[in-house]
Design an enzyme around this catalytic site. Structure first.
Site, short mmCIF file in Angstrom:
data_model
loop_
_atom_site.label_atom_id
_atom_site.label_comp_id
_atom_site.label_asym_id
_atom_site.label_seq_id
_atom_site.Cartn_x
_atom_site.Cartn_y
_atom_site.Cartn_z
N THR A 1 16.54 -4.64 9.87
CA THR A 1 16.89 -3.27 10.25
C THR A 1 16.08 -2.89 11.49
O THR A 1 14.86 -3.03 11.50
CB THR A 1 16.58 -2.33 9.07
OG1 THR A 1 17.51 -2.65 8.03
CG2 THR A 1 16.70 -0.87 9.45
N HIS B 1 23.69 -7.44 0.32
CA HIS B 1 22.25 -7.18 0.19
C HIS B 1 21.97 -6.73 -1.24
O HIS B 1 22.15 -5.57 -1.59
CB HIS B 1 21.83 -6.09 1.18
CG HIS B 1 20.34 -5.99 1.35
ND1 HIS B 1 19.44 -6.71 0.60
CD2 HIS B 1 19.59 -5.24 2.21
CE1 HIS B 1 18.20 -6.40 0.99
NE2 HIS B 1 18.27 -5.52 1.97
N ASN C 1 15.44 -6.30 -2.39
CA ASN C 1 14.56 -5.29 -1.77
C ASN C 1 14.79 -3.85 -2.21
O ASN C 1 14.55 -2.90 -1.45
CB ASN C 1 14.65 -5.37 -0.24
CG ASN C 1 14.30 -6.76 0.28
OD1 ASN C 1 13.79 -7.58 -0.46
ND2 ASN C 1 14.57 -7.02 1.55
N TYR D 1 17.57 -2.05 -2.95
CA TYR D 1 18.76 -1.26 -2.56
C TYR D 1 19.80 -1.27 -3.70
O TYR D 1 19.56 -1.82 -4.77
CB TYR D 1 19.29 -1.74 -1.22
CG TYR D 1 18.23 -1.52 -0.16
CD1 TYR D 1 17.91 -0.22 0.25
CD2 TYR D 1 17.47 -2.57 0.34
CE1 TYR D 1 16.88 0.00 1.15
CE2 TYR D 1 16.44 -2.34 1.25
CZ TYR D 1 16.15 -1.05 1.65
OH TYR D 1 15.12 -0.81 2.52
N ASN E 1 10.24 -1.07 -2.56
CA ASN E 1 10.99 0.14 -2.90
C ASN E 1 10.88 0.51 -4.37
O ASN E 1 11.87 0.87 -5.02
CB ASN E 1 12.47 0.01 -2.47
CG ASN E 1 12.66 0.29 -1.00
OD1 ASN E 1 11.97 1.15 -0.43
ND2 ASN E 1 13.58 -0.42 -0.36
C1 LIG Z 1 11.58 -4.92 10.94
C2 LIG Z 1 12.11 -5.55 9.69
C3 LIG Z 1 13.31 -5.10 9.16
C4 LIG Z 1 13.85 -5.71 8.02
N1 LIG Z 1 15.07 -5.29 7.56
C5 LIG Z 1 15.69 -5.99 6.57
C6 LIG Z 1 17.05 -5.72 6.22
O1 LIG Z 1 17.74 -4.88 6.82
N2 LIG Z 1 17.59 -6.44 5.21
C7 LIG Z 1 16.88 -7.42 4.53
O2 LIG Z 1 17.42 -8.05 3.63
N3 LIG Z 1 15.60 -7.70 4.86
C8 LIG Z 1 15.01 -7.05 5.87
N4 LIG Z 1 13.74 -7.40 6.26
C9 LIG Z 1 13.06 -8.55 5.63
C10 LIG Z 1 13.30 -9.84 6.46
O3 LIG Z 1 14.65 -10.24 6.39
C11 LIG Z 1 12.42 -11.00 5.96
O4 LIG Z 1 12.74 -11.29 4.62
C12 LIG Z 1 10.94 -10.70 6.08
O5 LIG Z 1 10.62 -10.26 7.39
C13 LIG Z 1 10.06 -11.93 5.76
O6 LIG Z 1 10.38 -13.00 6.63
P1 LIG Z 1 9.40 -13.37 7.88
O7 LIG Z 1 8.05 -13.71 7.27
O8 LIG Z 1 10.06 -14.57 8.51
O9 LIG Z 1 9.33 -12.17 8.77
C14 LIG Z 1 13.15 -6.77 7.39
C15 LIG Z 1 11.93 -7.20 7.91
C16 LIG Z 1 11.42 -6.62 9.06
C17 LIG Z 1 10.12 -7.14 9.63
#
Ligand SMILES: Cc1cc2nc3c(=O)[nH]c(=O)nc-3n(C[C@H](O)[C@H](O)[C@H](O)COP(=O)(O)O)c2cc1C
Length: 359
Positions: free
Chosen positions: A25, A174, A177, A179, A234
């Protein structure tokens, strides 16, 4: 021999490598409509094998946060169409993540006439950001009626059809997390006494009916799902039957033939660790593609792929901060660090201005 940079058959699609850009997001969609700035951001990252978009609302009721995109109106479909065309031209495949926020919302973030819906009227602890008034406590959502359940399932199916019209290769539900879909799975947020609450066969029913409806609309090869077993984001606490509940989901999702399951592990972000056993359970019970995510670097991605723990690895923050992540990882180059202060702010800063390596 690297597996990470080798091609992979995701159902009928050929991915150019096994690196997936995780859904993130970014709150740049003014008026909830995908725009040219978003196109630039995604195109910069289109050397990934698969891009999963930021959470995108299937209906006005699903828009919990400010400036997140939707995929229910013709203007949104048109906006996404420009993005998928440009991304495909650079070689990546693209799935849109359908995110209905449910109780993780605020009326100030919703358009006129939209409602905050959830399985039960249980408000989340903590606060929600609004553009109009800053941080506000989460209000209690309305418990969904049978009619709300039927209409919400229909919204998902409509959004899935729109995704295909917009040029997406598929959708990711989704169901992670905290939702709406996860709100049905978990007993703290689902206190219903009808066929959608109580034992896991009932708490899983909404998710499985949504999956069946979108499969009916666009086919099983175009439908994946994201889950966060042992996730607590959440205000979703751990509970005793968690492992048994997600084992049931693995079996039921396998029976419906979805093209992938995508598991979240947010322990690299400070969440409780996800036991290896539950990842192994999904690997055993779910026969199609398994995507793992959370804290990957190139070395760990390569070793999990080589060990057969998953088929694809999804990467979030490193992709956010490195448009040319695939090149950087392949050549062992240094990477940019993500700037948290611009994760969710409007405009290009911290979005499309991360530097790429000079070639
Ligand atoms: C800025 C940001 C926004 C995120 N928005 C979503 C989202 O919209 N949907 C989702 O399933 N996960 C979302 N996540 C989680 C990421 O998909 C991911 O699972 C998380 O960053 C861990 O992976 P990483 O260690 O590679 O960053 C978001 C993470 C970040 C950092």
């Amino acid at each position: 021999m690297s597996m990470l940079y080798s091609k992979y058959a995701l159902g009928p699609l050929t991915l150019q490598n096994r690196l997936v850009m995780a859904p993130m997001t970014r709150n740049r969609a003014t008026d909830n409509i995908p725009n040219a700035l978003m196109a630039e951001y995604y195109v910069q990252r289109a050397t990934a094998g698969l891009i999963i978009t930021e959470g995108t609302a299937p209906s006005p009721n699903g828009l919990g946060y400010p400036r997140i995109p939707g995929i229910f109106s013709p203007a949104q479909v048109e906006g996404w169409r420009r993005i998928t065309d440009a991304v495909h031209a650079k070689g990546a495949k693209m799935f849109v993540q359908l995110m209905h926020c449910g109780r993780i919302a605020h009326p100030l973030n919703l358009p006129a006439g939209a409602r905050m819906l959830a399985p039960s009227a249980v408000e989340a602890g903590g606060e929600m950001y609004t553009d109009a008034e800053g941080m506000k406590p989460h209000p209690a959502p309305q418990a969904m009626t049978e009619v709300d359940i039927r209409s919400t399932i229909a919204e998902y199916a409509h959004a899935a059809k729109n995704a295909v019209t917009a040029g997406f290769d598929g959708i990711e539900l989704h169901s992670a997390n905290g939702y709406l879909l996860e709100q049905f799975i978990r007993p703290n947020t689902n206190q219903r006494t009808d066929g959608y609450g109580g034992p896991i066969e009932n708490r899983a029913r909404f998710v499985l009916e949504v999956a069946e409806a979108v499969i009916g609309a666009i086919g099983m090869d175009k439908v994946g799902i994201r889950l966060s077993p042992f996730g607590v984001f959440n205000d979703m606490p751990l509970y005793d039957a968690m492992e048994a509940d997600y084992t049931y989901l693995a079996q039921q999702l396998n029976a419906r033939g979805l093209v992938f399951v995508h598991l979240v592990d947010h322990s690299p972000m400070g969440a409780p660790p996800v036991p290896d056993a539950i990842k192994a359970t999904f690997r055993k019970l779910f026969k199609r593609t398994l995507i793992l995510s959370g804290g990957y670097d190139a070395e760990r991605a390569e070793s999990d792929l080589a060990a057969g723990r998953c088929d694809l690895t999804a990467v979030g923050r490193p992709f956010l901060a490195n448009p040319d992540l695939v090149d950087r990882w392949r050549t062992n180059a240094a990477v940019n660090a993500p700037d948290m202060s611009t994760f969710y702010t409007p405009g290009p800063k911290g979005y499309t201005d991360y530097p790429v390596l000079m070639k």
